[in-house]
Motif scaffolding. Sequence first.
Motif, mmCIF file in Angstrom:
data_model
loop_
_atom_site.group_PDB
_atom_site.id
_atom_site.type_symbol
_atom_site.label_atom_id
_atom_site.label_comp_id
_atom_site.label_asym_id
_atom_site.label_seq_id
_atom_site.Cartn_x
_atom_site.Cartn_y
_atom_site.Cartn_z
ATOM 1 N N UNK A 1 0.836 -1.201 0.000
ATOM 2 C CA UNK A 1 0.000 0.000 0.000
ATOM 3 C C UNK A 1 0.869 1.248 0.000
ATOM 4 N N UNK A 2 0.267 2.401 -0.269
ATOM 5 C CA UNK A 2 1.019 3.646 -0.210
ATOM 6 C C UNK A 2 1.562 3.855 1.214
ATOM 7 N N UNK A 3 2.707 4.484 1.297
ATOM 8 C CA UNK A 3 3.324 4.636 2.626
ATOM 9 C C UNK A 3 2.845 5.885 3.340
ATOM 10 N N UNK A 4 2.102 6.744 2.654
ATOM 11 C CA UNK A 4 1.579 7.937 3.296
ATOM 12 C C UNK A 4 0.608 8.620 2.357
#
Lengths: 542, 542
Positions: A532-535
């Motif tokens: 998933x995206x990290x932020x």
Amino acid sequence: MPPTLLTYLLLALVAGSGAASARRHRSPANLTASGNPVYLWPLPKNFTSGTQTLAVDPDLALDAQGLGGGAAAVAEAFGRYRSLIFSPWAHAARPASRAYDVSTLTVVVASADETLELGVDESYTIYIGAAGGVNSIVGGATIEANTIYGAIRGLETFSQLCVFNYDTKNVEVRYAPWYIQDEPRFAFRGLLLDTSRHYYPVDVIKQVIDSMSFAKLNVLHWHIIDEQSFPLEIPSYPNLWKGSYSKLERYTVEDAQYIVSYAKKRGIHVMAEIDVPGHGESWGNGYPKLWPSPSCTEPLDVSSNFTFEVISGILSDMRKIFPFGMFHLGGDEVYTGCWNVTPHVKQWLDERNMTTKDAYKYFVLRAQEIAIHLNWTPVNWEETFNSFGENLNPLTVVHNWLGPGVCPKVVAKGLRCIMSNQGAWYLDHLDVPWEEVYAEEPLAGISDAAQQKLVLGGEVCMWGETADTSDALQTIWPRAAAAAERMWSPLEAISAQDLETTVLSRLHYFRCLLNHRGIAAAPVTNFYARRPPIGPGSCFIQ
Amino acid sequence: MPPTLLTYLLLALVAGSGAASARRHRSPANLTASGNPVYLWPLPKNFTSGTQTLAVDPDLALDAQGLGGGAAAVAEAFGRYRSLIFSPWAHAARPASRAYDVSTLTVVVASADETLELGVDESYTIYIGAAGGVNSIVGGATIEANTIYGAIRGLETFSQLCVFNYDTKNVEVRYAPWYIQDEPRFAFRGLLLDTSRHYYPVDVIKQVIDSMSFAKLNVLHWHIIDEQSFPLEIPSYPNLWKGSYSKLERYTVEDAQYIVSYAKKRGIHVMAEIDVPGHGESWGNGYPKLWPSPSCTEPLDVSSNFTFEVISGILSDMRKIFPFGMFHLGGDEVYTGCWNVTPHVKQWLDERNMTTKDAYKYFVLRAQEIAIHLNWTPVNWEETFNSFGENLNPLTVVHNWLGPGVCPKVVAKGLRCIMSNQGAWYLDHLDVPWEEVYAEEPLAGISDAAQQKLVLGGEVCMWGETADTSDALQTIWPRAAAAAERMWSPLEAISAQDLETTVLSRLHYFRCLLNHRGIAAAPVTNFYARRPPIGPGSCFIQ
């Protein structure tokens, strides 16, 4: 009047004109005439663009022309793509008196032949220009193709040119006029889906097929059955279905036919596989006699005629489901040790003075004969070539996976090859970044033009040990798109590019396009695939 | 003749009969009369089952009855559920002369009022029996409800009773006759979706809404805007849209209206939120005056009337989009430190002899007034209650998140509460297993019946820092389903169960049902949420 000839002449004029105005010229690499990235994936073979912005009518109409234009498949594909172009944006109220630049899409299909076979003509030409402009005689949008499958590829490209403008609330084509002439570099651009390690519901396979068509992939290699489960109904040997994980993790004959039909409407072949003799344990749940013994459950019993009767029954049943001319017989990872310690198999080997390696060859070649008798081109994993390549039927297509450098050996022997080097194109290898997928070249190490032609293409493989409905699409995408462009676009165009500056922005865009179409493609630049995206952040930069 | 009354009488007879035959009796917990798990999620309030297996006609017809039966929403819902019941299995050829037990689904809706508001009657009754049997007079299948929303809930339950039998190739209802009487325990059963940290395309929000309806969740809490991005069009202050991540990561007014309409057809409220004053940084991209200063970009400028003019404009515009009676005003995580060091704000505070805490209260209450003036019930995160609960408007619904034990304090003060204890119901907390989600009780610590009524329900929260299109659905599911059953089913039924033996198998089943419907729900028993399966296996046991 069918406009085919006239339009072609005009398009040729537009494309080839050395006197093209500043508004319209052949663009370098993947930039528009205005210097903007061309947000098309995969990159078309040839294109020119301009500086106009055209508004597309939400009531876009189809004008089907040519011998094949009237096919239901064309109207259906047009309907699908109109939805993809306008949904979800078509909710915006349509201004009453708005004049649109593109109100009709003309689709000209020269041939009425709807046969989908390897090498079917997927080429197409697109022209999009403003009526009333320099090219008023061909104002509007036109796709010309020799087959309905070329038209379908052209519709995908057309849909990618159409972008919603949130300020005007119109779908627009920017950088028009466009002239695009396109065709794939390779005939075989595959994706393997493994429904044995985990079962995928039909609705999920449909999502996979849809997404393949967005990237112009054209072969779904359906690895239906493996040692873990046997989900497909085989009317000739109904107990095979007992090898399914459960009574609800099954495909009926009708399901499989539906999947083939669904794929065909998107110009996608379905290549089925039974992986014999090494990956057949699940077969024995219904017919234990297929196991050499209860403690030797694979490879399948080479010594028993029943084994080949069952293979023959399966293939006969499958032939009614899968019209594609290629059939995958597996043949990888055949660990024959337990044949040697199973008394009746050992006796059979001894009577014939055969080693287990001989028996492996015997098994593969006998299965090939069954497939060829059913008018199928046999495909086998590379171990068969590595072990006894000189004995393989000359029709054989060898499927590489173990590493690089195999296809050069295969085509040097005059056999055909499909490239799936696991180090780059196995999607379950989560540590392979998109750049390495993109850089993998099916023709690497093959300079002879005749030998190059023996490489049918390549295939990315979504093995199912740790993939199921919950994570398959984000494991497949966006990296499969990198391979898709490698296999579709001209080698010169994609080789000349600087990955970071001219490819990555287009791949980000394509990933976000997949998301917009409801496909759960993962961020492009993740350290590991499907992470998933990290932020927080924009889809376009993560 | 509308069968309502007659059917009700017969159903009551069936349900209440002490003389029920062995084939039909009130089942303990979640087992059928045959001792099999009832594969329904969430568990209905009351049900009885039997031992018959009924075949359902692929051409299942709707017989709509009652004042509300003729609503387009009923026919649409029936069409959706017929697809869910028969797709993808309807590809199986229909035997020509097959007689089906259930060829018509009668849906009786008493009221023609389609208003969707908190507390709308979602109750329904289902009867499914074989024609020609003991209950021949009510043979077939009937759903009775007071509202279309009850009918929609009943259709979901009916669809879960219908299972494809791969051997007969029929969709069947097993363990008939069924009598089910059902209604939710809580009126507010929410899911928060955060479209500010990452943008979700409308098609993905539709997938979320679809999946919510499968678990009978009924409030989409749309956390539209936060400090990272401002994706929604606000006609009164069009520059706010400049706070979107990009020109393609936006929602038009029409998109939002479409989402509300799409949700309503599934009996789902959309509760919008603007999170003020603490989470408003993105607002200033379009109107920098909303920032106290370039180095103090949130909380929003409490000292400026313009701030409240913009809030008023946003809420007025949103009122035209969101008919639901509740509106979330945020109010969490308000770190007021930089107000004190911004000269004009500091001066404003000093002139009023206000602390920053006073100013926080002032801001929240003034925003509440705007919302109330627009006929909205204000909802605020619990910090507002914790800081100045005695000053909150009595209409306020307090939204718990920081930990357990807050709702008891809220309802003791006479305010209403929504429970979202982050330790259990924040879905981005990946280390919370399904059992802990399931065990979280919104009424914990509240024994007074009148106070219990002030707990409207609860909400699971899908915060978006590390969730986007690529992973949201598998982060939401299956754990959101655990909360959904907690909020729908009778406390006695779900409390009495042994999780491992009687709940887990149903939850596995529901997760696989979601997969079958194309929703990428993750394995149930993962060590961390949304992790892929660790090895090959059946959906039903991983």
